[in-house]
Scaffold this active site. Structure first.
Site, PDB file in Angstrom:
ATOM      1  N   PRO A  43       0.823  -1.215   0.000  1.00 61.45           N
ATOM      2  CA  PRO A  43       0.000   0.000   0.000  1.00 61.45           C
ATOM      3  C   PRO A  43       0.860   1.269   0.000  1.00 61.45           C
ATOM      4  O   PRO A  43       0.408   2.317  -0.434  1.00 61.45           O
ATOM      5  CB  PRO A  43      -0.805  -0.090   1.296  1.00 61.45           C
ATOM      6  CG  PRO A  43      -0.292  -1.247   2.059  1.00 61.45           C
ATOM      7  CD  PRO A  43       0.709  -1.975   1.253  1.00 61.45           C
ATOM      8  N   PRO A 227      56.774 -10.429  10.847  1.00 56.34           N
ATOM      9  CA  PRO A 227      57.599 -10.637  12.030  1.00 56.34           C
ATOM     10  C   PRO A 227      57.203 -11.839  12.889  1.00 56.34           C
ATOM     11  O   PRO A 227      57.906 -12.117  13.867  1.00 56.34           O
ATOM     12  CB  PRO A 227      57.415  -9.338  12.812  1.00 56.34           C
ATOM     13  CG  PRO A 227      56.128  -8.777  12.339  1.00 56.34           C
ATOM     14  CD  PRO A 227      55.912  -9.242  10.946  1.00 56.34           C
ATOM     15  N   ASP A 250      62.722 -20.793   6.529  1.00 58.30           N
ATOM     16  CA  ASP A 250      63.818 -20.908   7.497  1.00 58.30           C
ATOM     17  C   ASP A 250      63.329 -20.674   8.918  1.00 58.30           C
ATOM     18  O   ASP A 250      62.137 -20.523   9.162  1.00 58.30           O
ATOM     19  CB  ASP A 250      65.016 -20.028   7.117  1.00 58.30           C
ATOM     20  CG  ASP A 250      64.593 -18.696   6.604  1.00 58.30           C
ATOM     21  OD1 ASP A 250      63.747 -18.084   7.255  1.00 58.30           O
ATOM     22  OD2 ASP A 250      65.095 -18.286   5.533  1.00 58.30           O
ATOM     23  N   LYS A 272      68.971 -21.661   8.933  1.00 54.76           N
ATOM     24  CA  LYS A 272      70.339 -21.604   9.417  1.00 54.76           C
ATOM     25  C   LYS A 272      70.286 -21.361  10.914  1.00 54.76           C
ATOM     26  O   LYS A 272      69.741 -20.354  11.354  1.00 54.76           O
ATOM     27  CB  LYS A 272      71.096 -20.455   8.738  1.00 54.76           C
ATOM     28  CG  LYS A 272      71.492 -20.791   7.332  1.00 54.76           C
ATOM     29  CD  LYS A 272      72.025 -19.588   6.615  1.00 54.76           C
ATOM     30  CE  LYS A 272      70.853 -18.776   6.068  1.00 54.76           C
ATOM     31  NZ  LYS A 272      71.279 -17.612   5.294  1.00 54.76           N
ATOM     32  N   ASP A 305      60.593  -8.874   5.973  1.00 55.63           N
ATOM     33  CA  ASP A 305      60.570  -8.501   4.566  1.00 55.63           C
ATOM     34  C   ASP A 305      61.760  -9.150   3.869  1.00 55.63           C
ATOM     35  O   ASP A 305      62.869  -9.142   4.415  1.00 55.63           O
ATOM     36  CB  ASP A 305      60.666  -6.973   4.442  1.00 55.63           C
ATOM     37  CG  ASP A 305      60.619  -6.551   2.984  1.00 55.63           C
ATOM     38  OD1 ASP A 305      59.506  -6.289   2.497  1.00 55.63           O
ATOM     39  OD2 ASP A 305      61.683  -6.501   2.327  1.00 55.63           O
ATOM     40  N   MET A 387      69.840  -8.563  14.332  1.00 56.47           N
ATOM     41  CA  MET A 387      70.892  -9.567  14.562  1.00 56.47           C
ATOM     42  C   MET A 387      71.978  -9.054  15.511  1.00 56.47           C
ATOM     43  O   MET A 387      73.168  -9.264  15.273  1.00 56.47           O
ATOM     44  CB  MET A 387      71.549  -9.980  13.217  1.00 56.47           C
ATOM     45  CG  MET A 387      70.582 -10.672  12.298  1.00 56.47           C
ATOM     46  SD  MET A 387      71.277 -10.981  10.662  1.00 56.47           S
ATOM     47  CE  MET A 387      71.005  -9.438   9.844  1.00 56.47           C
TER      48      MET A 387
HETATM   49  N1  SAH Z   1      64.066 -10.043   6.849  1.00 55.36           N
HETATM   50  C1  SAH Z   1      63.892  -9.932   8.285  1.00 55.36           C
HETATM   51  C2  SAH Z   1      65.192  -9.823   9.015  1.00 55.36           C
HETATM   52  C3  SAH Z   1      66.064 -11.013   8.932  1.00 55.36           C
HETATM   53  S1  SAH Z   1      67.533 -10.838   9.881  1.00 55.36           S
HETATM   54  C4  SAH Z   1      62.958  -8.762   8.584  1.00 55.36           C
HETATM   55  O1  SAH Z   1      62.620  -7.995   7.683  1.00 55.36           O
HETATM   56  O2  SAH Z   1      62.549  -8.630   9.740  1.00 55.36           O
HETATM   57  C5  SAH Z   1      67.090 -11.654  11.360  1.00 55.36           C
HETATM   58  C6  SAH Z   1      66.900 -10.672  12.494  1.00 55.36           C
HETATM   59  O3  SAH Z   1      65.647 -10.039  12.396  1.00 55.36           O
HETATM   60  C7  SAH Z   1      66.885 -11.300  13.872  1.00 55.36           C
HETATM   61  O4  SAH Z   1      68.184 -11.534  14.332  1.00 55.36           O
HETATM   62  C8  SAH Z   1      66.216 -10.227  14.660  1.00 55.36           C
HETATM   63  O5  SAH Z   1      67.090  -9.183  14.967  1.00 55.36           O
HETATM   64  C9  SAH Z   1      65.206  -9.705  13.685  1.00 55.36           C
HETATM   65  N2  SAH Z   1      63.868 -10.279  13.905  1.00 55.36           N
HETATM   66  C10 SAH Z   1      63.166 -11.032  13.048  1.00 55.36           C
HETATM   67  N3  SAH Z   1      61.961 -11.342  13.565  1.00 55.36           N
HETATM   68  C11 SAH Z   1      61.913 -10.745  14.771  1.00 55.36           C
HETATM   69  C12 SAH Z   1      60.939 -10.672  15.792  1.00 55.36           C
HETATM   70  N4  SAH Z   1      59.753 -11.258  15.680  1.00 55.36           N
HETATM   71  N5  SAH Z   1      61.206  -9.941  16.892  1.00 55.36           N
HETATM   72  C13 SAH Z   1      62.390  -9.314  17.023  1.00 55.36           C
HETATM   73  N6  SAH Z   1      63.346  -9.373  16.092  1.00 55.36           N
HETATM   74  C14 SAH Z   1      63.118 -10.068  14.982  1.00 55.36           C
END
Ligand code: SAH
Length: 468
Positions: A43, A227, A250, A272, A305, A387
């Protein structure tokens, strides 16, 4: 199964919507999308329906529902707030064996309406049997995020090529392999990235080139897994993870993330450990080539990354040498993850105008961390060291020796973004001792700069605490 799922062709078919309110308008809108010839009986009409009737897109029968209005209909939806009218529609429809839906009253329905993900011509319908529509909507929301909006484009492109593909390949198997390849490979990825013309061109090329061995050409996806928290993966990363035939990952990639790769993909650990160099980089590069040359889609999954301290560049150089197609997908680097999840902004108007990412891994002949200390020790910047756990005392000392104030705030963020995240805050003098006491281990980042002060105020993510 309580309901039989079907997709019905109602193009040009007369369909009746009973009711003139907003719910009726929504249902009429859906029928319209599927090309129905719609009549609304009520309606009074809401503004939206008035507009649709005025523009001639729907017909309007002014007045109350009459059973004979169903006589020539294909389907009817009752969307009034008057239960007597709704029941009358259901009864009249069932006498005529006409499919009927009464909104929110499953008992009166011969069909129910699913939650819809529309990537036309791909349409996904989700139903919980009418019992829990909210759950259906939640499932829909999840699917919406998983299925790129461009899926419809891909389906349209595939439909356009259907006949050509049929002519090109004699056997069903060859067609299937071909379609699997293009719908999950380069063609699809081009379409998803918004480049339709390139997708079409690749499709033409794929059709021309298609020989058994060409069909089976592999590719490598170099993907940043972020991360550690799976929520921080990109949609693109997740999609490629679910397509891969082989996954090379890895130690930095969290098991929860590896679990999101395709169930029947072959998983190869190439990690590694700091003490035992299980697989040298050259071997990883060679493995990528080896699998890709077998026609496999190889996912090289990296923490954070791939292009930030990830040696992603080296892996790709090898692929270029061998002419293997590849793609790179960025991930949230751990410095960004740690910054957000520890409440330490990397830049700040008052404290830091720039931010530098460095590796603590590089040492000179004397075993001292080899970095541009005078540059890193300048004030008003944030330095994030990857690292660097083992070198923490050395790093703090060098910063002070090159002029950064000993009271400069500094933090370690261990396993950032995950349920096991820990943050230790001190300054350049106290941090090494504090980190040692807390037993901080890799993976962890060192963050140095005034911005670390903000952690106290901005810390929102406290895994394990009640608040979280
Ligand atoms: N490609 C990675 C880095 C690889 S080198 C990136 O973009 O994050 C590896 C280092 O990354 C580790 O020794 C540490 O310093 C850092 N890392 C990676 N993951 C992490 C996390 N969840 N918390 C803190 N440090 C981290």
């Amino acid at each position: 199964m309580d309901y039989f799922p079907i997709f019905m062709n109602i193009k040009g078919q007369p369909c009746l919507v009973v009711g003139g309110g907003e719910v009726a308008a929504r249902k009429a809108g859906l029928l319209q999308k599927a090309g129905a010839d719609i009549t609304v009986v009520a309606p009074a009409l809401c503004d939206e329906l008035c507009g649709l009737v005025a523009s001639g897109e729907m017909k309007h029968l002014d007045g109350r529902f009459q059973p004979r209005q169903l006589d020539d209909m294909t389907l009817v939806i009752a969307a009034t707030d008057d239960s007597q009218v709704n029941e009358a529609v259901a009864r009249a429809a069932s006498e005529r064996r006409l499919p009927v839906n009464v909104v929110d009253q499953p008992a009166l329905c011969s069909f129910i309406m699913p939650a819809i993900i529309d990537r036309s011509p791909v349409v996904i319908a989700v139903s919980t049997g009418g019992g829990v529509p909210v759950l259906a909507r939640l499932i829909r929301a999840r699917l919406e995020t998983m299925i790129p909006a461009t899926y419809g484009e891909l389906a349209r492109l595939a439909t356009d090529f259907r006949d050509k593909v049929k002519q090109r390949f004699a056997t069903i198997t060859a067609r299937r392999v071909f379609w699997e390849h293009v719908l999950q490979g380069d063609v699809a990825e081009k379409v998803f990235s918004g480049n339709l013309a390139a997708g079409r061109a690749l499709m033409e090329k794929a059709l021309q080139d298609a020989e058994e061995d060409k069909l089976n050409q592999g590719a490598v996806y170099l993907v940043g897994g972020g991360p550690g928290n799976p929520d921080l993966l990109t949609f693109r990363a997740l999609r490629l993870m679910q397509q891969a035939d082989v996954v090379l990952y890895d130690a930095l990639v969290a098991p929860e993330i590896v679990d999101l790769t395709r169930r029947d993909a072959e998983r190869v650990y190439v990690g590694k450990q700091s003490n035992n160099h299980a697989l040298p980089q050259d071997d990883i590069n060679r493995l990528l080539v080896y699998y890709a040359q077998q026609g496999k889609r190889v996912l090289r999954l990296k923490g954070g990354d791939p292009f930030i301290f990830g040696r992603g560049g080296e892996e790709i150089e090898t692929l270029v040498e061998y002419g293997i197609p590849f793609e790179v997908v960025p991930g949230i680097t751990s410095a960004q993850g740690a910054s957000s999840y520890a409440g330490i902004p990397l830049t700040h108007r008052d404290y830091a105008q720039c931010c530098t990412f460095v590796t603590g891994h590089r040492r000179d002949e004397a075993g001292v961390v080899d970095l541009d200390w005078p540059a890193l020790a300048r004030p008003e910047q944030t330095v994030v060291v990857y690292m660097g756990v083992a070198q923490l005392p050395d790093i703090c000392q060098q910063m002070i020796a090159h002029g950064r104030a000993p009271s400069t705030p500094a933090a370690m963020v261990e396993r950032a973004t995950t349920a096991r995240q820990r943050v230790v805050v001190g300054d350049l003098t106290t941090l090494p001792e504090l980190a040692l006491q807390q037993g901080i281990k890799a993976p962890a980042l060192i963050v140095i700069g005034e911005v670390v002060k903000l952690h106290d105020k901005l810390d929102w993510f406290r895994p394990g605490s009640q608040a979280h």
